[in-house]
Write a protein that holds these residues in place. Sequence first.
Motif, PDB file in Angstrom:
ATOM      1  N   SER A 137     -38.450 -45.444 -33.879  1.00 55.63           N
ATOM      2  CA  SER A 137     -38.351 -46.601 -32.986  1.00 55.63           C
ATOM      3  C   SER A 137     -39.646 -46.851 -32.222  1.00 55.63           C
ATOM      4  N   ARG A 138     -40.474 -45.826 -32.020  1.00 53.99           N
ATOM      5  CA  ARG A 138     -41.689 -45.999 -31.236  1.00 53.99           C
ATOM      6  C   ARG A 138     -42.905 -46.354 -32.103  1.00 53.99           C
ATOM      7  N   LYS A 139     -42.726 -46.377 -33.418  1.00 53.45           N
ATOM      8  CA  LYS A 139     -43.853 -46.674 -34.302  1.00 53.45           C
ATOM      9  C   LYS A 139     -44.061 -48.181 -34.398  1.00 53.45           C
ATOM     10  N   ARG A 140     -45.335 -48.590 -34.409  1.00 53.13           N
ATOM     11  CA  ARG A 140     -45.696 -50.004 -34.378  1.00 53.13           C
ATOM     12  C   ARG A 140     -46.071 -50.493 -35.778  1.00 53.13           C
ATOM     13  N   VAL A 212     -56.869 -51.179 -36.092  1.00 49.79           N
ATOM     14  CA  VAL A 212     -56.092 -50.087 -36.680  1.00 49.79           C
ATOM     15  C   VAL A 212     -57.020 -48.876 -36.820  1.00 49.79           C
ATOM     16  N   ILE A 213     -56.445 -47.680 -36.672  1.00 46.60           N
ATOM     17  CA  ILE A 213     -57.219 -46.436 -36.759  1.00 46.60           C
ATOM     18  C   ILE A 213     -56.739 -45.642 -37.971  1.00 46.60           C
ATOM     19  N   ILE A 214     -57.689 -45.114 -38.759  1.00 45.97           N
ATOM     20  CA  ILE A 214     -57.388 -44.249 -39.900  1.00 45.97           C
ATOM     21  C   ILE A 214     -57.892 -42.850 -39.571  1.00 45.97           C
ATOM     22  N   VAL A 215     -56.988 -41.874 -39.523  1.00 42.50           N
ATOM     23  CA  VAL A 215     -57.355 -40.466 -39.358  1.00 42.50           C
ATOM     24  C   VAL A 215     -57.318 -39.838 -40.749  1.00 42.50           C
ATOM     25  N   ALA A 216     -58.476 -39.443 -41.273  1.00 41.92           N
ATOM     26  CA  ALA A 216     -58.561 -39.072 -42.693  1.00 41.92           C
ATOM     27  C   ALA A 216     -59.254 -37.722 -42.856  1.00 41.92           C
ATOM     28  N   SER A 240     -51.333 -43.363 -28.723  1.00 38.95           N
ATOM     29  CA  SER A 240     -52.299 -44.411 -29.054  1.00 38.95           C
ATOM     30  C   SER A 240     -51.645 -45.788 -28.976  1.00 38.95           C
ATOM     31  N   ARG A 241     -52.341 -46.713 -28.292  1.00 42.63           N
ATOM     32  CA  ARG A 241     -51.868 -48.099 -28.248  1.00 42.63           C
ATOM     33  C   ARG A 241     -52.293 -48.878 -29.493  1.00 42.63           C
ATOM     34  N   ILE A 242     -53.198 -48.339 -30.274  1.00 37.13           N
ATOM     35  CA  ILE A 242     -53.633 -48.947 -31.529  1.00 37.13           C
ATOM     36  C   ILE A 242     -52.861 -48.292 -32.665  1.00 37.13           C
ATOM     37  N   PRO A 243     -52.317 -49.068 -33.629  1.00 40.07           N
ATOM     38  CA  PRO A 243     -51.607 -48.446 -34.759  1.00 40.07           C
ATOM     39  C   PRO A 243     -52.501 -47.461 -35.515  1.00 40.07           C
ATOM     40  N   VAL A 244     -51.914 -46.321 -35.901  1.00 39.07           N
ATOM     41  CA  VAL A 244     -52.653 -45.233 -36.541  1.00 39.07           C
ATOM     42  C   VAL A 244     -52.089 -44.991 -37.935  1.00 39.07           C
TER      43      VAL A 244
END
Length: 525
Positions: A137-140, A212-216, A240-244
């Motif tokens: 529910s908290r995922k954007r 958007v942020i990519i953690v790779a 994070s307020r930016i989707p990851v």
Amino acid sequence: MSEIVENDSRSNIVEFSVSEISMALKRTVEDAFGHVRVRGEISGYRGPHSSGHAYFALKDDRARIEAVIWKGTFSRLRFRPEEGMEVVATGRLTTYPGSSKYQIVIDNIEPAGAGALMALLEERKQRLAAEGLFDESRKRPLPFMPHVIGVVTSPTGAVIRDIIHRISDRFPVHVVVWPVRVQGETTGAEVSNAVAGFNSLGPLDAVPRPDVIIVARGGGSLEDLWGFNDEAVVRAVAASRIPVISAVGHETDWTLVDLAADRRAPTPTGAAEIAVPVKAELEAGLARLSARLKGAISRDTDRKRQAFRACARAMPSADQLLALPRRRFDETASRLSRALETSTQRKRTEFNGLRLSPAILHRRIGEARRREMQCADRLPVVFLGLVRNRRIRFDRDAARVSPTGTLRRLEAFRSRLQSAGIRADRCVDVHLRKDRTRLEQAARLAESLSYKAVLERGFAVIRNEDNVPMKRAAEVAAGSTLLSIEFADGRIKALAAGKSSVPSPNAGSKPKPVPGPKGGQGSLF
């Protein structure tokens, strides 16, 4: 001196003082066991001491050895010790002469095998899941067409080249890389700082804020990916307020970051495909929709043109529409000319028949004078009748406003007022009973929800000097905080004697400052 010689004659054993033999044992143990690896279960661990050192024991089913981790070493550990955890500790043995004990001074500690890592990982997963960090529910949702993409990864590996190459092929956008180490002891701190740093960017900063942020990271073993299971990284991604998008390891690998991220990609290349659409497909779709729109407009225009022609054929011509009004106009015009001639002739006849003479004028003036005299004769009679009617109405109104009539009206008003007062008192009683009932219900509810009922069961409320309740032990400063402790039967004052060693549960979610080049973090580019 004679006594010493006599003692030496009885025995040739060398005498040692307690300090000498303790130090000898210390040197012997440290020389023989200068560097050892010990496997055992952590026992008696209560977190670091107020001094920063950690004291506990390692044990197995038959023996136990005391252990200590100094403050400087504890801050550099990759894995924090936990109660009941089986570990392999590397360090040196030494003794503590003050209590005749030997102990191991630990320089490094790591879980005993992948099984311990998985157990630690599962425990951390369940604890973070209980806090709601993995809830769907908290995922954007991800933006459909981002303008800027932030990538948190190593700037020298193949991962960043694959991501940039894939984004360039699909939909070229601006890519901002935050360089971090993706393996090692500092991975967790650097990745969490990078995510927090991207979120702290504003519209006026030199580096654009990503959409958007990519953690790779590329694939690897459980130990290689362990930095992405760090609690600080999970909390930073969840906050994070930016989707990851998480793209750590291959498709079969998984970390806690994958559960906290808004979207998980099987590979770094898959993350690039998820982040941006295919420009060629969008252009083809746009061209297809444009062609469909043009065809629809053309067909709609043809259909309306055919409908207009059909309506035009069904409508009568202009001559047919104007034929009947034209005929009515012609007939009216002909009747108008004849009626004008007839009216003129009649007026001329009446004018010719009208004769004006002095005798006729005198006769009409006499008739008007007689009518005026008749009206003057009737005027006094009419005036007297009007006065008589007004006097009768005045007498009737005077009788209505007499004292007797006034008293009767006052009595009627008094009776109505009394009945209204009785009804008002009854209404007030009803409202008071309702309000009293609601007040009693609210009082019972407030009493059931009051914290004083909890105090009766043996609990207490601790407040600071400003009379504000304190929820965390970390808020208490040793020896400087005057506390007020409220029990069920009253309050007492207290002074804090020591500071708790239990870290705050929200310590991991605090945004950490982005270290400069000296901290090994690197800079944005």
